[in-house]
Design an enzyme around this catalytic site. Structure first.
Site, mmCIF file in Angstrom:
data_model
loop_
_atom_site.group_PDB
_atom_site.id
_atom_site.type_symbol
_atom_site.label_atom_id
_atom_site.label_comp_id
_atom_site.label_asym_id
_atom_site.label_seq_id
_atom_site.Cartn_x
_atom_site.Cartn_y
_atom_site.Cartn_z
ATOM 1 N N GLU A 145 95.246 12.429 67.067
ATOM 2 C CA GLU A 145 95.057 12.483 68.522
ATOM 3 C C GLU A 145 94.501 11.124 68.965
ATOM 4 O OE1 GLU A 145 96.327 15.091 69.626
ATOM 5 O OE2 GLU A 145 95.930 16.700 68.212
ATOM 6 N N TYR A 146 94.859 10.712 70.179
ATOM 7 C CA TYR A 146 94.373 9.412 70.648
ATOM 8 C C TYR A 146 92.869 9.446 70.877
ATOM 9 C CZ TYR A 146 94.229 11.304 75.463
ATOM 10 O OH TYR A 146 93.954 12.050 76.581
ATOM 11 N N GLU A 172 99.181 10.488 68.993
ATOM 12 C CA GLU A 172 99.578 11.358 70.124
ATOM 13 C C GLU A 172 99.266 10.682 71.459
ATOM 14 O OE1 GLU A 172 97.520 13.040 73.231
ATOM 15 O OE2 GLU A 172 96.311 13.204 71.417
ATOM 16 N N GLU A 175 99.539 12.114 77.587
ATOM 17 C CA GLU A 175 99.531 11.690 79.000
ATOM 18 C C GLU A 175 100.888 11.112 79.408
ATOM 19 O OE1 GLU A 175 98.266 10.098 76.543
ATOM 20 O OE2 GLU A 175 98.276 7.934 76.830
ATOM 21 N N SER A 219 93.909 6.843 77.473
ATOM 22 C CA SER A 219 95.114 7.403 78.109
ATOM 23 C C SER A 219 95.307 6.824 79.516
ATOM 24 C CB SER A 219 95.069 8.929 78.132
ATOM 25 O OG SER A 219 94.020 9.376 78.938
ATOM 26 N N ARG A 220 94.219 6.497 80.196
ATOM 27 C CA ARG A 220 94.358 5.862 81.530
ATOM 28 C C ARG A 220 94.918 4.443 81.367
ATOM 29 N NH1 ARG A 220 91.475 10.252 80.732
ATOM 30 N NH2 ARG A 220 89.517 9.160 80.465
HETATM 31 P P1 NAD Z 1 86.327 18.956 70.616
HETATM 32 O O1 NAD Z 1 84.924 18.461 70.682
HETATM 33 O O2 NAD Z 1 86.726 20.204 71.317
HETATM 34 O O3 NAD Z 1 86.759 19.131 69.092
HETATM 35 C C1 NAD Z 1 86.412 18.270 68.076
HETATM 36 C C2 NAD Z 1 86.336 19.127 66.831
HETATM 37 O O4 NAD Z 1 86.270 18.275 65.710
HETATM 38 C C3 NAD Z 1 85.096 20.040 66.800
HETATM 39 O O5 NAD Z 1 85.505 21.333 66.419
HETATM 40 C C4 NAD Z 1 84.229 19.402 65.718
HETATM 41 O O6 NAD Z 1 83.468 20.370 64.988
HETATM 42 C C5 NAD Z 1 85.287 18.788 64.836
HETATM 43 N N1 NAD Z 1 84.814 17.629 64.091
HETATM 44 C C6 NAD Z 1 83.967 16.676 64.489
HETATM 45 N N2 NAD Z 1 83.779 15.767 63.518
HETATM 46 C C7 NAD Z 1 84.537 16.178 62.476
HETATM 47 C C8 NAD Z 1 84.749 15.712 61.187
HETATM 48 N N3 NAD Z 1 84.129 14.618 60.732
HETATM 49 N N4 NAD Z 1 85.609 16.386 60.375
HETATM 50 C C9 NAD Z 1 86.256 17.497 60.810
HETATM 51 N N5 NAD Z 1 86.071 18.008 62.025
HETATM 52 C C10 NAD Z 1 85.218 17.373 62.849
HETATM 53 O O7 NAD Z 1 87.241 17.731 71.075
HETATM 54 P P2 NAD Z 1 88.783 17.787 71.519
HETATM 55 O O8 NAD Z 1 88.870 17.784 72.988
HETATM 56 O O9 NAD Z 1 89.502 18.805 70.727
HETATM 57 O O10 NAD Z 1 89.220 16.332 71.067
HETATM 58 C C11 NAD Z 1 89.579 16.070 69.710
HETATM 59 C C12 NAD Z 1 90.457 14.849 69.683
HETATM 60 O O11 NAD Z 1 91.631 15.097 70.451
HETATM 61 C C13 NAD Z 1 89.816 13.614 70.287
HETATM 62 O O12 NAD Z 1 90.259 12.506 69.543
HETATM 63 C C14 NAD Z 1 90.410 13.545 71.687
HETATM 64 O O13 NAD Z 1 90.452 12.217 72.177
HETATM 65 C C15 NAD Z 1 91.809 14.080 71.418
HETATM 66 N N6 NAD Z 1 92.482 14.642 72.578
HETATM 67 C C16 NAD Z 1 92.015 15.788 73.145
HETATM 68 C C17 NAD Z 1 92.679 16.310 74.244
HETATM 69 C C18 NAD Z 1 92.238 17.586 74.917
HETATM 70 O O14 NAD Z 1 92.925 18.008 75.853
HETATM 71 N N7 NAD Z 1 91.158 18.226 74.499
HETATM 72 C C19 NAD Z 1 93.797 15.657 74.743
HETATM 73 C C20 NAD Z 1 94.263 14.519 74.119
HETATM 74 C C21 NAD Z 1 93.585 14.019 73.033
#
Ligand code: NAD
Length: 341
Positions: A145-146, A172, A175, A219-220
């Site tokens: 994921e980005y 990924e 956006e 993403s922006r």
């Molecule tokens: P989140 O905080 O909901 O989830 C992160 C998860 O990773 C948590 O469950 C945490 O326990 C786990 N984690 C943290 N450190 C870890 C490690 N060292 N090993 C294994 N697991 C670990 O965050 P999210 O929104 O799901 O974002 C996660 C990634 O996805 C980020 O890189 C974010 O930029 C990207 N992303 C998220 C979205 C979205 O819509 N939520 C969209 C695009 C990209």
């Protein structure tokens, strides 16, 4: 992707937060891309968190009293909170052993298993670089994921590693798969930009977990670069009030034709997740994006692109252009961070 799978790629999902949960759901959906993939398990950080928390559990309360009573009380309560949290984590770890019949597996097993061909890295940004490196070194393809890393140098290194290992490294960018972006792309084409701005507001985001705002907000930046081409940095400032969990990053950029573009990220309590944009062209202006419909299955669309890469269905020219854009955005993010000191 009309071909039938000769073989399914075994997948582990690393990090089961919002993004990771959607990935696990999508991997088990009847979608065409998921037919090429087989979800084997997930890797969770909870044991890591327990180790980290353990570091706070060591000061024996008696020693603390000898040092200073007030400090001792503080450490004592931290100790209690930590032990309590550790218990909660231990019990949630027990619950997490299986999510919807998907098995939790250790990182070591995920890296060494012959069944695992692919890792989806969905953990917080600070852990991406290390996981990508470990999975590539173990001979696995990676979807991350980005942002893939929190530094340009690390991203370059990892790309070289992926090439050496002959593995797909996919960042990924949902956006770019959104209806709003498709609308903007059509609006902007053939128009001469005079100036523009993009302001993003949202609730607080921990820099410690998600990195400097130029990276967590990549993403922006990717939108601006995908709409107007490579940009150069003119100036950048960061206003931060840690006690209020507030920050505002203001970045002045320039297009190749020296047209100004301003990018602002503002995060703080009570701020709604919102995007305000304003683009002025010689032929007229665009203020914000109208309601262009729901974004359905954008993570699945991203998975489709990833599977096409695994199957060698994306041309070298497209892959090279994508890599160039990703590295340019990460380079800009790093320059912005340096500029903010
Ligand atoms: P989140 O905080 O909901 O989830 C992160 C998860 O990773 C948590 O469950 C945490 O326990 C786990 N984690 C943290 N450190 C870890 C490690 N060292 N090993 C294994 N697991 C670990 O965050 P999210 O929104 O799901 O974002 C996660 C990634 O996805 C980020 O890189 C974010 O930029 C990207 N992303 C998220 C979205 C979205 O819509 N939520 C969209 C695009 C990209």
């Amino acid at each position: 992707m009309n071909t039938k799978p000769e073989k399914k790629f075994g997948v582990v999902v690393v990090g089961v937060g919002r993004a990771g949960s959607v990935r696990m759901r999508d991997l088990r959906s009847p979608h065409a891309s998921s037919a090429f993939l087989n979800l084997i398990g997930f890797v969770s950080s909870l044991s890591g968190a327990l180790r980290w928390m353990g570091a706070f559990c060591w000061p024996p309360p008696l020693l603390c009293y000898i040092l200073h009573q007030r400090t001792a009380l503080l450490l004592q309560s931290l100790h209690e909170v930590t032990v309590q949290n550790a218990k909660v984590l231990r019990s949630s770890k027990r619950e997490l052993k299986c999510i919807d019949e998907v098995q939790q597996i250790s990182l070591e097993d995920a890296l060494s298993s012959q069944e695992v061909d692919v890792a989806y890295i969905c953990s917080e940004n600070t852990s991406h670089e290390d996981y990508i490196r470990q999975f590539l070194n173990a001979g696995k393809h990676v979807l991350v994921e980005y942002p893939m890393t929190l530094s340009w140098t690390a991203a370059q290194d990892l790309w070289e590693l992926a090439e050496q290992k002959g593995k797909v490294l996919h960042e990924e960018h949902i956006e770019l798969l959104m209806e709003e972006f498709a609308f903007l792309k059509k609006e902007v084409v053939g128009k001469d930009l005079l100036k523009g701005s993009l302001l993003f507001t949202a609730g607080p985001l921990e820099k410690e977990r998600f990195g400097f705002p130029a990276f967590s907000g990549i993403s922006r930046l990717t939108w601006l670069v995908s709409l107007f081409g490579e940009l150069s940095l003119v100036s950048a400032t960061l206003e931060e009030r840690k006690e209020d969990h507030y920050l505002k990053m203001t970045v002045c950029l320039e297009t190749e034709n020296k047209r100004p573009l301003t990018w602002i990220e503002e995060k703080g309590p009570g701020l709604k997740r919102n995007r305000h944009l304003s683009f002025h062209f010689k032929s007229g202006s665009l203020e914000n994006v109208p309601n262009v419909g729901d974004n359905k299955n954008i993570f699945l669309k991203d998975q489709t692109i990833f599977v096409q890469k695994l199957l060698g269905q994306i041309s070298e020219a497209e892959l090279a252009a994508e890599k160039k854009r990703i590295l340019h955005c990460l380079w800009l993010a790093e320059e912005i961070q340096k500029c903010c000191g």
